[in-house]
Design a protein around this motif. Structure first.
Motif, PDB file in Angstrom:
ATOM      1  N   VAL A 110       0.866  -1.176   0.000  1.00 27.92           N
ATOM      2  CA  VAL A 110       0.000   0.000   0.000  1.00 27.92           C
ATOM      3  C   VAL A 110       0.903   1.227   0.000  1.00 27.92           C
ATOM      4  CG1 VAL A 110      -1.673   1.349   1.320  1.00 27.92           C
ATOM      5  CG2 VAL A 110      -1.908  -1.143   1.167  1.00 27.92           C
ATOM      6  N   THR A 111       0.720   2.077  -0.991  1.00 22.88           N
ATOM      7  CA  THR A 111       1.512   3.302  -1.106  1.00 22.88           C
ATOM      8  C   THR A 111       0.566   4.488  -1.158  1.00 22.88           C
ATOM      9  OG1 THR A 111       3.248   2.146  -2.326  1.00 22.88           O
ATOM     10  CG2 THR A 111       3.237   4.542  -2.451  1.00 22.88           C
ATOM     11  N   VAL A 112       0.749   5.413  -0.236  1.00 23.14           N
ATOM     12  CA  VAL A 112      -0.073   6.620  -0.169  1.00 23.14           C
ATOM     13  C   VAL A 112       0.817   7.797  -0.546  1.00 23.14           C
ATOM     14  CG1 VAL A 112      -1.613   8.026   1.217  1.00 23.14           C
ATOM     15  CG2 VAL A 112      -1.406   5.574   1.678  1.00 23.14           C
ATOM     16  N   SER A 113       0.532   8.367  -1.706  1.00 22.31           N
ATOM     17  CA  SER A 113       1.380   9.435  -2.213  1.00 22.31           C
ATOM     18  C   SER A 113       0.624  10.252  -3.243  1.00 22.31           C
ATOM     19  CB  SER A 113       2.642   8.843  -2.855  1.00 22.31           C
ATOM     20  OG  SER A 113       3.425   9.858  -3.459  1.00 22.31           O
ATOM     21  N   SER A 114       0.945  11.539  -3.282  1.00 23.88           N
ATOM     22  CA  SER A 114       0.354  12.388  -4.308  1.00 23.88           C
ATOM     23  C   SER A 114       1.253  12.451  -5.525  1.00 23.88           C
ATOM     24  CB  SER A 114       0.109  13.787  -3.745  1.00 23.88           C
ATOM     25  OG  SER A 114       1.301  14.319  -3.221  1.00 23.88           O
TER      26      SER A 114
END
Length: 114
Positions: A110-114
């Motif tokens: 899971v990668t949370v990035s803009s």
């Protein structure tokens, strides 16, 4: 032998949502509790949430944002309001009820990035 297979990980923007699933297969018997852990780069694996006979437990860092649920031999993790610090490999686990035997899945990123 029990196999746990996770799915649902991916890349999401901050404040987004993801739903992870973990399906158990193989020599099924009573699996309880089941849960989710995660491991970020350079950090040790940490508990995210567990569910045991309907009773849930959450890490303080995810309370109010994540929800764990279970249907028979599948456990879910609904993740809302995701933050960059939630980026990690998420692992599902399950205990053979009444024993010290624990099974782990292979993990889903899971990668949370803009």
């Amino acid at each position: 032998q029990v196999q746990l297979v996770e799915s649902g990980g991916g890349l999401v923007q901050p404040e987004g949502s993801l739903r992870l699933s973990c399906a158990a297969s193989g020599s099924l018997f009573s699996l309880n509790p089941m849960g989710w852990y995660r491991q970020a780069p350079g950090r040790s694996r940490e508990l995210v949430a567990t569910i045991s006979t309907g009773i849930t437990n959450y890490a303080d860092s995810v309370k109010g944002r994540f929800t764990i649920s279970r249907t028979k031999n599948t456990v879910y993790l609904q993740m809302n309001s995701l933050k960059p610090e939630d980026t990690a490999v998420y692992y599902c686990n399950a205990w053979a009820a009444g024993t010290s035997i624990v099974y782990w899945g292979q993990g889903t990123q899971v990668t949370v990035s803009s």
